[in-house]
Scaffold this active site. Structure first.
Site, short mmCIF file in Angstrom:
data_model
loop_
_atom_site.label_atom_id
_atom_site.label_comp_id
_atom_site.label_asym_id
_atom_site.label_seq_id
_atom_site.Cartn_x
_atom_site.Cartn_y
_atom_site.Cartn_z
N ASP A 105 0.84 -1.21 0.00
CA ASP A 105 0.00 0.00 0.00
C ASP A 105 0.88 1.26 0.00
OD1 ASP A 105 -2.46 1.28 0.02
OD2 ASP A 105 -2.91 0.87 2.14
N HIS A 106 0.24 2.42 0.09
CA HIS A 106 0.90 3.74 0.05
C HIS A 106 2.40 3.74 0.38
CE1 HIS A 106 -2.77 6.18 -0.28
NE2 HIS A 106 -3.33 5.16 0.38
N GLU A 178 -4.85 8.00 7.59
CA GLU A 178 -4.58 6.58 7.74
C GLU A 178 -3.10 6.37 7.98
OE1 GLU A 178 -6.62 2.93 5.90
OE2 GLU A 178 -5.02 3.42 4.52
N HIS A 221 -9.88 8.32 3.43
CA HIS A 221 -9.51 7.20 4.30
C HIS A 221 -10.29 7.34 5.60
CE1 HIS A 221 -5.44 6.99 2.10
NE2 HIS A 221 -6.11 5.92 1.78
N HIS A 259 -9.53 4.28 -3.28
CA HIS A 259 -9.02 4.26 -1.90
C HIS A 259 -10.11 4.75 -0.96
CE1 HIS A 259 -4.54 3.62 -2.10
NE2 HIS A 259 -4.95 3.50 -3.34
N GLY A 260 -10.05 4.28 0.29
CA GLY A 260 -11.02 4.76 1.26
C GLY A 260 -12.42 4.23 0.98
N ASN A 281 -9.91 -0.35 -1.95
CA ASN A 281 -9.24 -0.58 -0.67
C ASN A 281 -10.25 -0.51 0.47
OD1 ASN A 281 -7.02 -0.53 -2.30
ND2 ASN A 281 -5.93 1.04 -1.16
ZN LIG Z 1 -5.23 4.58 0.51
#
Ligand SMILES: [Zn+2]
Length: 355
Positions: A105-106, A178, A221, A259-260, A281
């Site tokens: 991830d990120h 996050e 997020h 995302h989120g 995600n």
């Molecule tokens: Zn994310």
């Protein structure tokens, strides 16, 4: 129906899988895990939903997988933790009989040495096994200017394309907070990606290899009370159409990542999926689904957890069966699995695969 082999999906098979997802309007849940219990709960969900699951590790999640007390100087614990998580999933995916996509991830600019280390392990794995350890990695350089974001991303994709890996990039900023990254104060226009930026990414990365785009369309997020940031999935549609028109491609040339996903309504999710989202995600909702049944257990069995001996049934009665963490950890696993099965349904992926 797309036929898949149990085990980890990499290379061309992953590209084909994303193409199929767009064709049938499905996306796959990508769940953050911090230990074997979460990875196992995710594989159990894939089995129940008859669909592949994306298991991903964040920088701090990887460190936790290795053990929170490990020294993380030079990202050593985050690198080793991610590798151990990947090997865990590789060992068990075939036993569960499910296809899995392994992802990180990120990764912000200051964390790039983490992905460097995981990629080095992946190259070693590739030399021995002819396939990469992970299916894909994410770089999140959305805090950098667009051209710098794409230039660094291009270099990484060149390295990863040698192993036919997929790169996920981020354009625009995902709101909320996050893993200690707090974007809750970011200006509103940065929370929405522009179709021009998506076209630029297509031009820079398209010739190099397979990539997906985490585009910002007001997604955040975490789960919050409805606020003033509005989800605008048509940004995804407009970006697809812009690239299609400018570069004369087929329909939906891009693979988008949402995302989120936690806290989103089924309508918002299916609209985003209809515009070419292939991965969503989910973290906060599965954290809740894991933790809540355990809280319930602790509340219900409180009188059996005050000491090793003695409970409402008698002063000498043993409490071993309530103390054993397998009992309550499994309640968390079951909660997480059920929440992921719900996500497979909302994402239109439930039962759309053969394996
Ligand atoms: Zn994310």
């Amino acid at each position: 129906m797309l036929k898949l082999k149990p085990g980890v999906i990499t290379g061309d098979a992953l590209v084909e899988l994303f193409t199929y997802c767009k064709k049938v309007d499905a996306a796959l849940p990508a769940v953050n895990v911090i230990g074997s219990h979460g990875a196992n709960a995710a594989m159990a969900a894939a089995k129940e939903a008859k669909a592949p699951v994306i298991i991903q590790f964040s920088h701090t999640g990887s460190q936790f997988y290795g053990g929170k007390t490990l020294d993380n100087a030079a990202h050593a614990a985050s690198i080793a933790g991610a590798v151990s998580g990947a090997l865990h999933v590789r060992t068990l995916a075939k036993v569960y009989g499910v296809p899995v996509i392994l992802h990180t991830d990120h990764c912000a600019k200051k964390l790039l040495p983490w992905v460097d280390g995981v990629l080095a392990a992946g190259e070693e794995y590739f030399a021995k096994n002819g396939e990469p350890l992970f299916s894909s990695h994410m770089l999140d350089l959305s805090e950098q200017p667009l051209e710098e974001n794409l230039e660094i991303s291009r270099k990484y994709l060149q390295r990863m394309a040698k192993m036919k890996m997929t790169l996920e990039i981020e354009l625009g900023v995902t709101g909320g907070e996050e893993d200690g990254v707090d974007n809750s104060g970011v200006e509103h226009d940065k929370l929405y990606t522009s179709p021009e930026d998506v076209l630029r990414a297509y031009d820079v990365l398209g010739p190099v290899g397979s990539f997906t785009v985490a585009a910002s369309f007001g997604n955040t997020h975490g789960v919050y009370a409805p606020g003033n940031v509005k989800l605008k999935p048509p940004i995804l549609r407009d970006s697809q159409e812009h690239v299609k028109k400018e570069r004369k491609t087929g329909d939906e040339p891009l693979n988008f990542v949402f995302h989120g996903g936690s806290g989103s309504t089924p309508e918002e999710i299916s609209e985003a999926v209809s515009y070419g989202v292939v991965k969503m995600n989910i973290d906060t909702d599965t954290q809740w689904a894991f933790t809540h049944p355990i809280k319930q257990f602790m509340d219900d069995k409180g009188a059996y957890l005050k000491s090793q001996l003695g409970n409402p049934e008698g002063p000498d009665k043993p409490n071993k069966k309530y103390i054993d963490p397998r009992g309550w950890v499994h309640l968390g696993e079951k909660g997480m699995t059920a929440r992921l099965v719900q996500a497979f349904k909302e994402l239109g992926a439930f039962g759309k695969f053969e394996f």
